[in-house]
Design a protein around this motif. Structure first.
Motif, PDB file in Angstrom:
ATOM      1  N   ALA A  33       0.929   8.360  -6.355  1.00  0.00           N
ATOM      2  CA  ALA A  33       1.663   7.193  -6.829  1.00  0.00           C
ATOM      3  C   ALA A  33       2.812   6.928  -5.876  1.00  0.00           C
ATOM      4  O   ALA A  33       3.381   7.866  -5.287  1.00  0.00           O
ATOM      5  CB  ALA A  33       2.171   7.395  -8.257  1.00  0.00           C
ATOM      6  N   GLY A  34       3.164   5.657  -5.713  1.00  0.00           N
ATOM      7  CA  GLY A  34       4.251   5.361  -4.795  1.00  0.00           C
ATOM      8  C   GLY A  34       4.604   3.890  -4.747  1.00  0.00           C
ATOM      9  O   GLY A  34       4.380   3.139  -5.709  1.00  0.00           O
ATOM     10  N   TYR A  35       5.118   3.463  -3.602  1.00  0.00           N
ATOM     11  CA  TYR A  35       5.698   2.134  -3.408  1.00  0.00           C
ATOM     12  C   TYR A  35       5.118   1.506  -2.153  1.00  0.00           C
ATOM     13  O   TYR A  35       4.844   2.207  -1.167  1.00  0.00           O
ATOM     14  CB  TYR A  35       7.218   2.273  -3.285  1.00  0.00           C
ATOM     15  N   SER A  36       4.921   0.199  -2.176  1.00  0.00           N
ATOM     16  CA  SER A  36       4.485  -0.504  -0.974  1.00  0.00           C
ATOM     17  C   SER A  36       5.208  -1.841  -0.878  1.00  0.00           C
ATOM     18  O   SER A  36       5.601  -2.436  -1.895  1.00  0.00           O
ATOM     19  CB  SER A  36       2.969  -0.718  -0.973  1.00  0.00           C
ATOM     20  N   TYR A  37       5.353  -2.305   0.364  1.00  0.00           N
ATOM     21  CA  TYR A  37       5.992  -3.596   0.614  1.00  0.00           C
ATOM     22  C   TYR A  37       5.152  -4.385   1.598  1.00  0.00           C
ATOM     23  O   TYR A  37       4.808  -3.874   2.668  1.00  0.00           O
ATOM     24  CB  TYR A  37       7.405  -3.412   1.173  1.00  0.00           C
ATOM     25  N   SER A  38       4.796  -5.607   1.239  1.00  0.00           N
ATOM     26  CA  SER A  38       3.962  -6.447   2.076  1.00  0.00           C
ATOM     27  C   SER A  38       4.822  -7.437   2.840  1.00  0.00           C
ATOM     28  O   SER A  38       5.553  -8.229   2.240  1.00  0.00           O
ATOM     29  CB  SER A  38       2.939  -7.202   1.222  1.00  0.00           C
ATOM     30  N   TYR A  39       4.737  -7.392   4.172  1.00  0.00           N
ATOM     31  CA  TYR A  39       5.459  -8.346   4.996  1.00  0.00           C
ATOM     32  C   TYR A  39       4.782  -9.714   4.994  1.00  0.00           C
ATOM     33  O   TYR A  39       5.372 -10.702   5.426  1.00  0.00           O
ATOM     34  CB  TYR A  39       5.557  -7.832   6.436  1.00  0.00           C
ATOM     35  N   PHE A  40       3.563  -9.793   4.500  1.00  0.00           N
ATOM     36  CA  PHE A  40       2.824 -11.049   4.483  1.00  0.00           C
ATOM     37  C   PHE A  40       3.402 -12.020   3.459  1.00  0.00           C
ATOM     38  O   PHE A  40       3.648 -13.182   3.747  1.00  0.00           O
ATOM     39  CB  PHE A  40       1.355 -10.774   4.190  1.00  0.00           C
TER      40      PHE A  40
ATOM     41  N   LEU B  97      -9.810 -15.346  14.585  1.00  0.00           N
ATOM     42  CA  LEU B  97     -10.166 -16.746  14.433  1.00  0.00           C
ATOM     43  C   LEU B  97      -9.028 -17.573  13.839  1.00  0.00           C
ATOM     44  O   LEU B  97      -8.660 -18.623  14.362  1.00  0.00           O
ATOM     45  CB  LEU B  97     -11.417 -16.879  13.562  1.00  0.00           C
ATOM     46  N   ASN B  98      -8.465 -17.089  12.725  1.00  0.00           N
ATOM     47  CA  ASN B  98      -7.439 -17.850  12.019  1.00  0.00           C
ATOM     48  C   ASN B  98      -6.014 -17.468  12.413  1.00  0.00           C
ATOM     49  O   ASN B  98      -5.061 -18.098  11.963  1.00  0.00           O
ATOM     50  CB  ASN B  98      -7.596 -17.657  10.505  1.00  0.00           C
ATOM     51  N   GLN B  99      -5.887 -16.396  13.209  1.00  0.00           N
ATOM     52  CA  GLN B  99      -4.589 -15.880  13.626  1.00  0.00           C
ATOM     53  C   GLN B  99      -3.710 -15.535  12.419  1.00  0.00           C
ATOM     54  O   GLN B  99      -2.479 -15.679  12.459  1.00  0.00           O
ATOM     55  CB  GLN B  99      -3.878 -16.876  14.538  1.00  0.00           C
ATOM     56  N   ALA B 100      -4.348 -15.094  11.349  1.00  0.00           N
ATOM     57  CA  ALA B 100      -3.621 -14.616  10.180  1.00  0.00           C
ATOM     58  C   ALA B 100      -3.344 -13.130  10.352  1.00  0.00           C
ATOM     59  O   ALA B 100      -4.166 -12.397  10.884  1.00  0.00           O
ATOM     60  CB  ALA B 100      -4.442 -14.862   8.917  1.00  0.00           C
ATOM     61  N   TYR B 101      -2.184 -12.699   9.919  1.00  0.00           N
ATOM     62  CA  TYR B 101      -1.824 -11.290  10.087  1.00  0.00           C
ATOM     63  C   TYR B 101      -1.004 -10.818   8.891  1.00  0.00           C
ATOM     64  O   TYR B 101      -0.464 -11.623   8.127  1.00  0.00           O
ATOM     65  CB  TYR B 101      -1.030 -11.086  11.383  1.00  0.00           C
ATOM     66  N   ALA B 102      -0.907  -9.515   8.740  1.00  0.00           N
ATOM     67  CA  ALA B 102      -0.125  -8.935   7.659  1.00  0.00           C
ATOM     68  C   ALA B 102       0.278  -7.524   8.020  1.00  0.00           C
ATOM     69  O   ALA B 102      -0.416  -6.822   8.759  1.00  0.00           O
ATOM     70  CB  ALA B 102      -0.919  -8.927   6.349  1.00  0.00           C
ATOM     71  N   GLY B 103       1.403  -7.104   7.483  1.00  0.00           N
ATOM     72  CA  GLY B 103       1.858  -5.733   7.645  1.00  0.00           C
ATOM     73  C   GLY B 103       2.290  -5.184   6.309  1.00  0.00           C
ATOM     74  O   GLY B 103       3.014  -5.840   5.561  1.00  0.00           O
ATOM     75  N   ILE B 104       1.816  -4.002   5.971  1.00  0.00           N
ATOM     76  CA  ILE B 104       2.170  -3.352   4.700  1.00  0.00           C
ATOM     77  C   ILE B 104       2.667  -1.943   4.992  1.00  0.00           C
ATOM     78  O   ILE B 104       1.981  -1.159   5.644  1.00  0.00           O
ATOM     79  CB  ILE B 104       0.969  -3.284   3.744  1.00  0.00           C
ATOM     80  N   ILE B 105       3.851  -1.623   4.511  1.00  0.00           N
ATOM     81  CA  ILE B 105       4.395  -0.272   4.645  1.00  0.00           C
ATOM     82  C   ILE B 105       4.386   0.370   3.262  1.00  0.00           C
ATOM     83  O   ILE B 105       4.639  -0.301   2.255  1.00  0.00           O
ATOM     84  CB  ILE B 105       5.819  -0.299   5.240  1.00  0.00           C
ATOM     85  N   TYR B 106       4.073   1.665   3.196  1.00  0.00           N
ATOM     86  CA  TYR B 106       3.962   2.309   1.886  1.00  0.00           C
ATOM     87  C   TYR B 106       4.364   3.779   1.972  1.00  0.00           C
ATOM     88  O   TYR B 106       4.377   4.382   3.051  1.00  0.00           O
ATOM     89  CB  TYR B 106       2.532   2.200   1.354  1.00  0.00           C
ATOM     90  N   MET B 107       4.653   4.334   0.799  1.00  0.00           N
ATOM     91  CA  MET B 107       4.946   5.761   0.666  1.00  0.00           C
ATOM     92  C   MET B 107       4.433   6.226  -0.694  1.00  0.00           C
ATOM     93  O   MET B 107       4.644   5.560  -1.707  1.00  0.00           O
ATOM     94  CB  MET B 107       6.445   6.044   0.782  1.00  0.00           C
TER      95      MET B 107
END
Length: 244
Positions: free
Chosen positions: A42-49, A226-236
């Motif tokens: 169990a933990g925490y995550s943060y989506s930069y998207f 193709l769509n140049q979509a991106y995302a970053g997710i950091i978690y612990m």
């Protein structure tokens, strides 16, 4: 909204979804012995998207006898803010069998309900082969290729079906003592449009601070050519492990 739909479009990240079913924090077993391992995290995550903070829970169950292995995994993700109320759940399972010391066949399936992408139900299945270059208690290096099939039912859109090819390369290294580094890389190609490619890189560190407990932190980066979509997710996450 358009970028969000493109990013979560089904069929372009099956390898990454499959990887979540059983995490890369499991130890490398090199002996032919029956082993049942459970991991509750169990933990925490943060989506930069989409700037969403979430609570995350990962559970996995793995059986292995040195030649055959079967696994079951779940992941639940829930937004912390009611204004950002979002929920995603995945359940998956798979079976692997070593044909040779360096060659492994596998099959897997997952089911996902994703409120974020307005997905009422997503079924993913696939099968492929894995080549193992190195497998020791301190180092694992392998590469796999699998054709995958996805069927998705959206809330306000017609049902969609996709075929794709998934390539995965993985490095897992015991740096020192109980500290492990895992670096899986994924590339997923839509069979209808080869220029539609998803790439994913997820380095993570895991430290076993007790005999049956560990803490993990990682960063997942995803990019669509193709769509140049991106995302970053950091978690612990913090996990309890059980073996039998």
């Amino acid at each position: 909204m358009l970028r969000r739909f493109l990013f979560f479009t089904v069929g372009f990240l099956p390898a990454a979804i499959y990887a979540n079913a059983v995490t890369d924090t499991e130890p490398v077993e090199v002996k032919s012995a029956r082993l049942l391992t459970a991991r509750l995290a169990a933990g925490y995550s943060y989506s930069y998207f989409d700037a969403v903070q979430s609570l995350r829970q990962d559970n996995s169950l793995l059986y292995s006898d040195g030649v055959n292995s079967a696994r079951l995994g779940t992941q639940i993700l829930g937004g912390l803010s009611t204004s950002e109320g979002k929920f995603n759940s995945i359940i998956g399972g798979g079976y692997d069998r070593y044909l040779l010391k360096w060659l492994e066949a596998f099959t897997f399936a997952t089911y996902e309900s994703n409120v974020i992408a307005s997905v009422r139900g997503k079924f993913l299945s696939g099968a492929g082969m894995k080549v193992v270059f190195v497998k020791t208690p301190d180092l694992l290096l392998d590469c796999s290729l699998a054709p995958t099939y996805v069927q998705t039912t959206y809330t306000a859109l017609p049902m969609r079906e996709d075929l794709s090819l998934s390539l995965r390369a993985r490095l897992r290294w015991r740096i020192v003592g109980a500290l492990n580094l895992a670096i899986p890389y994924f590339m997923v190609i839509d069979t209808k449009n080869s220029s539609d490619q998803w790439h994913s890189l997820e380095p993570s560190l895991t430290y076993a601070f007790a005999e049956n407990a560990d803490v993990s932190t990682g960063y997942r980066y995803r990019y669509n050519v193709l769509n140049q979509a991106y995302a970053g997710i950091i978690y612990m996450t913090v996990a309890a492990r059980f073996k039998n």
